[in-house]
Design a protein around this motif. Structure first.
Motif, PDB file in Angstrom:
ATOM      1  N   THR A 115       0.880  -1.169   0.000  1.00  0.00           N
ATOM      2  CA  THR A 115       0.000   0.000   0.000  1.00  0.00           C
ATOM      3  C   THR A 115       0.912   1.212   0.000  1.00  0.00           C
ATOM      4  N   LYS A 116       0.794   2.039  -1.012  1.00  0.00           N
ATOM      5  CA  LYS A 116       1.625   3.235  -1.161  1.00  0.00           C
ATOM      6  C   LYS A 116       0.715   4.440  -1.341  1.00  0.00           C
ATOM      7  N   THR A 117       1.254   5.620  -1.081  1.00  0.00           N
ATOM      8  CA  THR A 117       0.474   6.838  -1.270  1.00  0.00           C
ATOM      9  C   THR A 117       1.211   7.801  -2.191  1.00  0.00           C
ATOM     10  N   VAL A 118       0.427   8.673  -2.790  1.00  0.00           N
ATOM     11  CA  VAL A 118       0.937   9.753  -3.623  1.00  0.00           C
ATOM     12  C   VAL A 118       0.258  11.029  -3.111  1.00  0.00           C
ATOM     13  N   THR A 119       1.057  12.016  -2.756  1.00  0.00           N
ATOM     14  CA  THR A 119       0.534  13.276  -2.240  1.00  0.00           C
ATOM     15  C   THR A 119       0.532  14.302  -3.364  1.00  0.00           C
ATOM     16  N   VAL A 120      -0.649  14.867  -3.629  1.00  0.00           N
ATOM     17  CA  VAL A 120      -0.816  15.825  -4.725  1.00  0.00           C
ATOM     18  C   VAL A 120      -1.195  17.188  -4.141  1.00  0.00           C
ATOM     19  N   THR A 121      -0.401  18.197  -4.477  1.00  0.00           N
ATOM     20  CA  THR A 121      -0.676  19.566  -4.046  1.00  0.00           C
ATOM     21  C   THR A 121      -1.098  20.372  -5.267  1.00  0.00           C
ATOM     22  N   THR A 122      -2.205  21.103  -5.129  1.00  0.00           N
ATOM     23  CA  THR A 122      -2.707  21.916  -6.237  1.00  0.00           C
ATOM     24  C   THR A 122      -3.003  23.337  -5.763  1.00  0.00           C
ATOM     25  N   SER A 123      -3.220  24.207  -6.723  1.00  0.00           N
ATOM     26  CA  SER A 123      -3.571  25.592  -6.407  1.00  0.00           C
ATOM     27  C   SER A 123      -5.023  25.716  -5.948  1.00  0.00           C
ATOM     28  N   ALA A 124      -5.822  24.670  -6.087  1.00  0.00           N
ATOM     29  CA  ALA A 124      -7.249  24.739  -5.783  1.00  0.00           C
ATOM     30  C   ALA A 124      -7.594  24.355  -4.347  1.00  0.00           C
ATOM     31  N   GLU A 125      -6.705  23.646  -3.671  1.00  0.00           N
ATOM     32  CA  GLU A 125      -7.026  23.151  -2.329  1.00  0.00           C
ATOM     33  C   GLU A 125      -5.948  23.565  -1.346  1.00  0.00           C
ATOM     34  N   THR A 126      -6.381  23.846  -0.110  1.00  0.00           N
ATOM     35  CA  THR A 126      -5.426  24.263   0.917  1.00  0.00           C
ATOM     36  C   THR A 126      -4.630  23.079   1.455  1.00  0.00           C
ATOM     37  N   ALA A 127      -5.236  21.913   1.489  1.00  0.00           N
ATOM     38  CA  ALA A 127      -4.544  20.719   1.986  1.00  0.00           C
ATOM     39  C   ALA A 127      -4.227  19.791   0.818  1.00  0.00           C
ATOM     40  N   PRO A 128      -3.077  19.134   0.848  1.00  0.00           N
ATOM     41  CA  PRO A 128      -2.746  18.181  -0.217  1.00  0.00           C
ATOM     42  C   PRO A 128      -3.730  17.003  -0.227  1.00  0.00           C
ATOM     43  N   LYS A 129      -3.931  16.415  -1.383  1.00  0.00           N
ATOM     44  CA  LYS A 129      -4.777  15.231  -1.534  1.00  0.00           C
ATOM     45  C   LYS A 129      -3.882  14.003  -1.473  1.00  0.00           C
ATOM     46  N   ILE A 130      -4.266  13.018  -0.671  1.00  0.00           N
ATOM     47  CA  ILE A 130      -3.515  11.773  -0.547  1.00  0.00           C
ATOM     48  C   ILE A 130      -4.230  10.703  -1.374  1.00  0.00           C
ATOM     49  N   LEU A 131      -3.548  10.222  -2.399  1.00  0.00           N
ATOM     50  CA  LEU A 131      -4.072   9.143  -3.236  1.00  0.00           C
ATOM     51  C   LEU A 131      -3.399   7.842  -2.811  1.00  0.00           C
ATOM     52  N   THR A 132      -4.107   6.733  -2.920  1.00  0.00           N
ATOM     53  CA  THR A 132      -3.577   5.443  -2.458  1.00  0.00           C
ATOM     54  C   THR A 132      -3.583   4.434  -3.603  1.00  0.00           C
ATOM     55  N   LEU A 133      -2.502   3.642  -3.659  1.00  0.00           N
ATOM     56  CA  LEU A 133      -2.424   2.514  -4.580  1.00  0.00           C
ATOM     57  C   LEU A 133      -2.054   1.286  -3.771  1.00  0.00           C
ATOM     58  N   LYS A 134      -2.669   0.174  -4.121  1.00  0.00           N
ATOM     59  CA  LYS A 134      -2.383  -1.055  -3.384  1.00  0.00           C
ATOM     60  C   LYS A 134      -2.534  -2.251  -4.286  1.00  0.00           C
ATOM     61  N   GLY A 135      -1.963  -3.360  -3.833  1.00  0.00           N
ATOM     62  CA  GLY A 135      -2.016  -4.582  -4.594  1.00  0.00           C
ATOM     63  C   GLY A 135      -1.098  -5.616  -3.984  1.00  0.00           C
ATOM     64  N   THR A 136      -0.816  -6.660  -4.774  1.00  0.00           N
ATOM     65  CA  THR A 136       0.059  -7.745  -4.330  1.00  0.00           C
ATOM     66  C   THR A 136       1.017  -8.079  -5.454  1.00  0.00           C
ATOM     67  N   VAL A 137       2.307  -8.105  -5.125  1.00  0.00           N
ATOM     68  CA  VAL A 137       3.327  -8.493  -6.088  1.00  0.00           C
ATOM     69  C   VAL A 137       3.502 -10.003  -5.963  1.00  0.00           C
ATOM     70  N   ILE A 138       3.384 -10.717  -7.115  1.00  0.00           N
ATOM     71  CA  ILE A 138       3.515 -12.195  -7.081  1.00  0.00           C
ATOM     72  C   ILE A 138       4.753 -12.653  -7.828  1.00  0.00           C
TER      73      ILE A 138
END
Length: 138
Positions: A115-138
């Motif tokens: 489970t990893k996250t990506v933090t996105v900062t934009t000019s439209a929001e005061t707080a960064p958006k945290i996006l999540t990606l997850k899965g299983t490596v086989i």
């Protein structure tokens, strides 16, 4: 005795004046919070489960959003939660009504769940958006 009564009266009036000011401050801050909560960015998905992916094969995950506001939005920063996640994103301003992408490429080097996250900062929001990606490596 008279000095004590006057002191008590002054103390009581002083305390009452503080309590009269507090609700006004709370009302102002609630109004400000409501204003900032109205986002102009609508994400298609904030969490993406990629399921099972093969070890040693990088996996690109694309997050899309739409600018629903009235002014252009600029992505100012995108940061992966670790060195195993590279990022790319739309560099030009996103005009109202248009969509943009943030791509996170996960290096599937180690077997097991992730489970990893990506933090996105934009000019439209005061707080960064945290996006999540997850899965299983086989």
């Amino acid at each position: 005795m008279r000095i004590i009564k006057i002191s008590m009266l002054a103390l009581a009036l002083g305390l009452m004046s503080f309590s009269a000011i507090a609700p006004v401050k709370a009302l102002v801050s609630e109004t400000n919070i409501a204003t900032f909560d109205a986002s102009t960015i609508v994400w298609k998905a904030e969490t993406i489960d990629v399921g099972q992916i093969p070890q040693g094969t990088p996996k690109a995950i694309v997050y899309e959003f739409k600018n629903t506001g009235k002014t252009a939005v600029v992505i100012t920063n995108v940061q992966g939660s670790c060195g195993c996640t590279a990022t790319d994103y739309t560099k030009e301003p996103i005009l109202p009504g248009k969509t943009a992408k943030v791509t996170a490429t996960y290096n599937a080097a180690n077997k097991g769940g992730f489970t990893k996250t990506v933090t996105v900062t934009t000019s439209a929001e005061t707080a960064p958006k945290i996006l999540t990606l997850k899965g299983t490596v086989i």
